[in-house]
Design an enzyme around this catalytic site. Structure first.
Site, PDB file in Angstrom:
ATOM      1  N   GLY A 124       0.794  -1.218   0.000  1.00 29.55           N
ATOM      2  CA  GLY A 124       0.000   0.000   0.000  1.00 29.55           C
ATOM      3  C   GLY A 124       0.829   1.271   0.000  1.00 29.55           C
ATOM      4  O   GLY A 124       1.442   1.628   1.017  1.00 29.55           O
ATOM      5  N   LEU A 125       0.833   1.924  -1.147  1.00 31.49           N
ATOM      6  CA  LEU A 125       1.468   3.243  -1.250  1.00 31.49           C
ATOM      7  C   LEU A 125       0.394   4.297  -1.551  1.00 31.49           C
ATOM      8  O   LEU A 125       0.308   5.327  -0.890  1.00 31.49           O
ATOM      9  CB  LEU A 125       2.522   3.220  -2.375  1.00 31.49           C
ATOM     10  CG  LEU A 125       3.218   4.546  -2.691  1.00 31.49           C
ATOM     11  CD1 LEU A 125       4.074   5.018  -1.516  1.00 31.49           C
ATOM     12  CD2 LEU A 125       4.113   4.417  -3.935  1.00 31.49           C
ATOM     13  N   THR A 126      -0.463   4.016  -2.548  1.00 30.41           N
ATOM     14  CA  THR A 126      -1.435   4.995  -3.053  1.00 30.41           C
ATOM     15  C   THR A 126      -2.522   5.297  -2.022  1.00 30.41           C
ATOM     16  O   THR A 126      -2.955   4.415  -1.286  1.00 30.41           O
ATOM     17  CB  THR A 126      -2.087   4.439  -4.335  1.00 30.41           C
ATOM     18  OG1 THR A 126      -1.053   4.028  -5.224  1.00 30.41           O
ATOM     19  CG2 THR A 126      -2.957   5.483  -5.014  1.00 30.41           C
ATOM     20  N   ASN A 129      -6.085  10.719  -2.153  1.00 29.18           N
ATOM     21  CA  ASN A 129      -5.673  12.029  -2.688  1.00 29.18           C
ATOM     22  C   ASN A 129      -4.222  12.091  -3.138  1.00 29.18           C
ATOM     23  O   ASN A 129      -3.745  13.149  -3.552  1.00 29.18           O
ATOM     24  CB  ASN A 129      -5.934  13.128  -1.656  1.00 29.18           C
ATOM     25  CG  ASN A 129      -7.412  13.280  -1.394  1.00 29.18           C
ATOM     26  OD1 ASN A 129      -8.218  13.333  -2.323  1.00 29.18           O
ATOM     27  ND2 ASN A 129      -7.790  13.262  -0.129  1.00 29.18           N
ATOM     28  N   ILE A 337      -9.052  -5.379 -36.088  1.00 27.74           N
ATOM     29  CA  ILE A 337      -8.861  -6.499 -37.020  1.00 27.74           C
ATOM     30  C   ILE A 337     -10.008  -7.506 -36.898  1.00 27.74           C
ATOM     31  O   ILE A 337     -10.456  -8.079 -37.886  1.00 27.74           O
ATOM     32  CB  ILE A 337      -7.480  -7.172 -36.772  1.00 27.74           C
ATOM     33  CG1 ILE A 337      -6.360  -6.214 -37.224  1.00 27.74           C
ATOM     34  CG2 ILE A 337      -7.375  -8.518 -37.479  1.00 27.74           C
ATOM     35  CD1 ILE A 337      -4.970  -6.625 -36.807  1.00 27.74           C
ATOM     36  N   GLY A 339     -12.988  -6.711 -36.200  1.00 28.37           N
ATOM     37  CA  GLY A 339     -14.236  -6.064 -36.598  1.00 28.37           C
ATOM     38  C   GLY A 339     -15.303  -6.185 -35.517  1.00 28.37           C
ATOM     39  O   GLY A 339     -14.987  -6.136 -34.321  1.00 28.37           O
ATOM     40  N   GLU A 363       1.489   1.336 -11.036  1.00 25.29           N
ATOM     41  CA  GLU A 363       2.935   1.472 -10.731  1.00 25.29           C
ATOM     42  C   GLU A 363       3.520   2.706 -11.410  1.00 25.29           C
ATOM     43  O   GLU A 363       4.669   2.705 -11.851  1.00 25.29           O
ATOM     44  CB  GLU A 363       3.701   0.192 -11.070  1.00 25.29           C
ATOM     45  CG  GLU A 363       3.171  -0.977 -10.241  1.00 25.29           C
ATOM     46  CD  GLU A 363       4.144  -2.107 -10.076  1.00 25.29           C
ATOM     47  OE1 GLU A 363       5.358  -1.889 -10.180  1.00 25.29           O
ATOM     48  OE2 GLU A 363       3.664  -3.230  -9.813  1.00 25.29           O
ATOM     49  N   SER A 366       2.012   6.664 -17.433  1.00 20.60           N
ATOM     50  CA  SER A 366       2.997   6.928 -18.505  1.00 20.60           C
ATOM     51  C   SER A 366       3.638   8.300 -18.318  1.00 20.60           C
ATOM     52  O   SER A 366       4.838   8.474 -18.557  1.00 20.60           O
ATOM     53  CB  SER A 366       2.308   6.870 -19.873  1.00 20.60           C
ATOM     54  OG  SER A 366       2.005   5.532 -20.193  1.00 20.60           O
TER      55      SER A 366
HETATM   56  C1  LIG Z   1      -6.022  -1.926 -10.932  1.00 26.78           C
HETATM   57  C2  LIG Z   1      -5.092  -1.083 -10.103  1.00 26.78           C
HETATM   58  C3  LIG Z   1      -4.252  -1.697  -9.182  1.00 26.78           C
HETATM   59  C4  LIG Z   1      -3.413  -0.917  -8.380  1.00 26.78           C
HETATM   60  N1  LIG Z   1      -2.641  -1.539  -7.412  1.00 26.78           N
HETATM   61  C5  LIG Z   1      -1.948  -0.774  -6.534  1.00 26.78           C
HETATM   62  C6  LIG Z   1      -1.264  -1.377  -5.425  1.00 26.78           C
HETATM   63  O1  LIG Z   1      -1.269  -2.606  -5.252  1.00 26.78           O
HETATM   64  N2  LIG Z   1      -0.630  -0.567  -4.537  1.00 26.78           N
HETATM   65  C7  LIG Z   1      -0.609   0.786  -4.678  1.00 26.78           C
HETATM   66  O2  LIG Z   1      -0.016   1.458  -3.829  1.00 26.78           O
HETATM   67  N3  LIG Z   1      -1.235   1.392  -5.723  1.00 26.78           N
HETATM   68  C8  LIG Z   1      -1.904   0.653  -6.633  1.00 26.78           C
HETATM   69  N4  LIG Z   1      -2.577   1.252  -7.686  1.00 26.78           N
HETATM   70  C9  LIG Z   1      -2.564   2.719  -7.781  1.00 26.78           C
HETATM   71  C10 LIG Z   1      -1.782   3.262  -8.981  1.00 26.78           C
HETATM   72  O3  LIG Z   1      -0.417   3.104  -8.777  1.00 26.78           O
HETATM   73  C11 LIG Z   1      -2.219   4.717  -9.152  1.00 26.78           C
HETATM   74  O4  LIG Z   1      -3.543   4.696  -9.663  1.00 26.78           O
HETATM   75  C12 LIG Z   1      -1.312   5.485 -10.085  1.00 26.78           C
HETATM   76  O5  LIG Z   1      -0.058   5.674  -9.499  1.00 26.78           O
HETATM   77  C13 LIG Z   1      -1.901   6.851 -10.479  1.00 26.78           C
HETATM   78  O6  LIG Z   1      -2.347   7.563  -9.367  1.00 26.78           O
HETATM   79  P1  LIG Z   1      -3.812   8.219  -9.377  1.00 26.78           P
HETATM   80  O7  LIG Z   1      -4.738   7.144  -9.787  1.00 26.78           O
HETATM   81  O8  LIG Z   1      -4.052   8.862  -8.066  1.00 26.78           O
HETATM   82  O9  LIG Z   1      -3.757   9.294 -10.525  1.00 26.78           O
HETATM   83  P2  LIG Z   1      -3.249  10.862 -10.381  1.00 26.78           P
HETATM   84  O10 LIG Z   1      -1.927  10.883  -9.713  1.00 26.78           O
HETATM   85  O11 LIG Z   1      -4.376  11.624  -9.783  1.00 26.78           O
HETATM   86  O12 LIG Z   1      -3.073  11.222 -11.893  1.00 26.78           O
HETATM   87  C14 LIG Z   1      -4.144  11.680 -12.725  1.00 26.78           C
HETATM   88  C15 LIG Z   1      -3.553  12.105 -14.073  1.00 26.78           C
HETATM   89  O13 LIG Z   1      -2.631  13.211 -13.872  1.00 26.78           O
HETATM   90  C16 LIG Z   1      -1.362  12.876 -14.410  1.00 26.78           C
HETATM   91  N5  LIG Z   1      -0.298  13.490 -13.590  1.00 26.78           N
HETATM   92  C17 LIG Z   1      -0.165  13.483 -12.242  1.00 26.78           C
HETATM   93  N6  LIG Z   1       0.951  14.116 -11.878  1.00 26.78           N
HETATM   94  C18 LIG Z   1       1.569  14.528 -13.014  1.00 26.78           C
HETATM   95  C19 LIG Z   1       2.767  15.237 -13.322  1.00 26.78           C
HETATM   96  N7  LIG Z   1       3.602  15.636 -12.352  1.00 26.78           N
HETATM   97  N8  LIG Z   1       3.064  15.487 -14.615  1.00 26.78           N
HETATM   98  C20 LIG Z   1       2.229  15.074 -15.609  1.00 26.78           C
HETATM   99  N9  LIG Z   1       1.089  14.406 -15.392  1.00 26.78           N
HETATM  100  C21 LIG Z   1       0.761  14.123 -14.125  1.00 26.78           C
HETATM  101  C22 LIG Z   1      -1.302  11.362 -14.363  1.00 26.78           C
HETATM  102  O14 LIG Z   1      -0.339  10.857 -15.281  1.00 26.78           O
HETATM  103  C23 LIG Z   1      -2.732  10.989 -14.737  1.00 26.78           C
HETATM  104  O15 LIG Z   1      -2.871  11.050 -16.119  1.00 26.78           O
HETATM  105  C24 LIG Z   1      -3.381   0.488  -8.533  1.00 26.78           C
HETATM  106  C25 LIG Z   1      -4.214   1.092  -9.483  1.00 26.78           C
HETATM  107  C26 LIG Z   1      -5.059   0.338 -10.258  1.00 26.78           C
HETATM  108  C27 LIG Z   1      -5.963   1.026 -11.235  1.00 26.78           C
END
Ligand SMILES: Cc1cc2nc3c(=O)[nH]c(=O)nc-3n(C[C@H](O)[C@H](O)[C@H](O)COP(=O)(O)OP(=O)(O)OC[C@H]3O[C@@H](n4cnc5c(N)ncnc54)[C@H](O)[C@@H]3O)c2cc1C
Length: 379
Positions: A124-126, A129, A337, A339, A363, A366
């Site tokens: 758990g990192l995310t 907010n 491909i 369709g 993780e 892009s």
């Molecule tokens: C199916 C799934 C499994 C996951 N599993 C885990 C897990 O096991 N453990 C865990 O900790 N997390 C997990 N995650 C979380 C995942 O790592 C995050 O969703 C991801 O890092 C993006 O964070 P966010 O969703 O808050 O998007 P945000 O950070 O809110 O980003 C929203 C948009 O803004 C863009 N953005 C943000 N900052 C910048 C910047 N500085 N420059 C340019 N663009 C930017 C992003 O690229 C994106 O397009 C999982 C997510 C999913 C969907």
């Protein structure tokens, strides 16, 4: 660099392919539709060494290299992205964190059970907010005598409900301060810790994604991973390896979509000819084949550097960034491909299309990979 698959890598890939065909393929759409997390499959993969691929044999793991790890994830993801994602998260994140930063006692206690999937790992990192800006986490751990008390919520956590052991990054210093995060191991069943809302997702629907909620969750200092203040730095190192696994996951999905497309394009006739005879379709296959090979070379390069203990931050971000974008593009073309048939659940490509999108988000998105790469390039 010679990236020809060794005999061992080929054998391991065969065994993963056989397992996927026999035990995963028949149930893929059932699990996808119902969002069932097939925990039994992971326990079975534990018996084959797939859940402790990189864990040394001394701790009950398979003791293999990143090349075999990449091969296993690819073969599983060619059949089911969800199982591939959960396999990658268990190996690279939760288990990988303890392998990299656990002390001897922690490794002895947790790795043998994780490597066999007697215990499933979460990481758990995310937080709600703080996703890309993960360093700004709100979940806190406060020292209280010999214990720590954790409060806050993590979300988007793979195995947030079913995980037996979670590695959790917490804030132990002031917000935005340097070195303000510490990682802990929290076991399921610890009072004050529970899984929260399960997400209803576009793709990767058989991989469980949920909240983890901490409400005055008390854990002993013995569960601290490394030094106080090192949590975020540790997480970034864990992600260096994890991103190779997401590159492998992307490759598996891209190859699955490509192989299905090649076969279908030879079988589907329009205007009295197989559609593969139309340049418009054949060129799509040429682009897919070329981009998949480029993604594979980047992934192998990152795997090689990681195995040799060399810096890999830039290369793993490149592999993850490129391979994930290729997976989305290849599965999009695959639907084209096929369709109208590609738009139905009777053929595998609509699922590749839905699953692939996670690879450009999980993780690190892009955009964040480009941030990592550009920082390294501009050093
Ligand atoms: C199916 C799934 C499994 C996951 N599993 C885990 C897990 O096991 N453990 C865990 O900790 N997390 C997990 N995650 C979380 C995942 O790592 C995050 O969703 C991801 O890092 C993006 O964070 P966010 O969703 O808050 O998007 P945000 O950070 O809110 O980003 C929203 C948009 O803004 C863009 N953005 C943000 N900052 C910048 C910047 N500085 N420059 C340019 N663009 C930017 C992003 O690229 C994106 O397009 C999982 C997510 C999913 C969907």
């Amino acid at each position: 660099m010679n990236f020809e698959a060794s005999e061992l890598t080929t054998q391991v890939a065969h065994s993963a392919r056989d397992f996927a065909q026999q035990y995963i393929k028949p149930y893929v759409m059932q699990w996808d539709e119902s969002q069932e997390f097939p925990i039994k499959i992971f326990r079975e993969m534990g018996k084959l060494g797939f859940m402790g691929v990189l864990v040394p044999e001394a701790y009950g793991g398979a003791g293999l290299s990143y090349f075999e790890y990449v091969a296993i994830i690819q073969e599983i993801a060619k059949v089911c992205g969800s199982v591939g994602l959960s396999l990658a998260a268990h190996n690279s994140l939760g288990t990988g964190h303890i392998l990299l930063f656990g002390n001897e006692e922690q490794k002895q206690k947790y790795l043998p059970k994780l490597a066999t999937c007697e215990w499933l790992a979460a990481w758990g990192l995310t937080e709600p907010n703080t996703g890309s800006d993960a360093g700004n986490m709100k979940c806190t751990a406060t020292r209280d005598g010999e214990d720590w008390v954790i409060n806050g919520t993590k979300n988007w956590i793979t195995h947030g409900i079913s995980g037996d052991v979670a590695v959790v990054m917490t804030r132990t210093g002031e917000p935005r301060a340097k070195n303000n995060s510490t990682a802990f191991i929290v076991e399921r069943g610890t009072p004050g810790f529970k899984g929260g809302k399960k997400e209803n997702k576009l793709g990767m629907r058989a991989s469980e994604t949920s909240e983890m909620v901490f409400d005055n969750c008390r854990i002993p200092d013995a569960n601290r991973l490394g030094n106080v203040g090192d949590g975020f730095k540790q997480a970034m190192k864990v992600l260096d390896g994890g991103r190779i696994s997401i590159a492998a996951l992307s490759l598996g999905i891209a190859k699955g979509a490509y192989e299905a497309s090649v076969q279908y394009s030879k079988e589907r006739y329009q205007f009295d000819k197989p559609i593969s005879s139309f340049q418009g379709i054949a060129f799509k296959l040429a682009d897919m084949a070329t981009e998949i090979m480029a993604a594979e070379l980047l992934t192998n390069q990152a795997a090689d550097l990681k195995d040799r203990g060399l810096p890999v931050t830039k290369e793993s971000a490149m592999a993850k960034y490129y391979a994930s974008e290729v997976a989305v593009k290849a599965s999009n073309e695959a639907v084209q491909i096929f369709g109208g048939y590609g738009y139905t659940k009777d053929f595998p490509v609509e699922k590749f299309y839905r699953d692939s999108k996670l690879c450009t988000i999980g993780e690190g998105t892009s955009e964040i990979q480009k941030l990592v790469i550009s920082r390294e390039v501009l050093k």
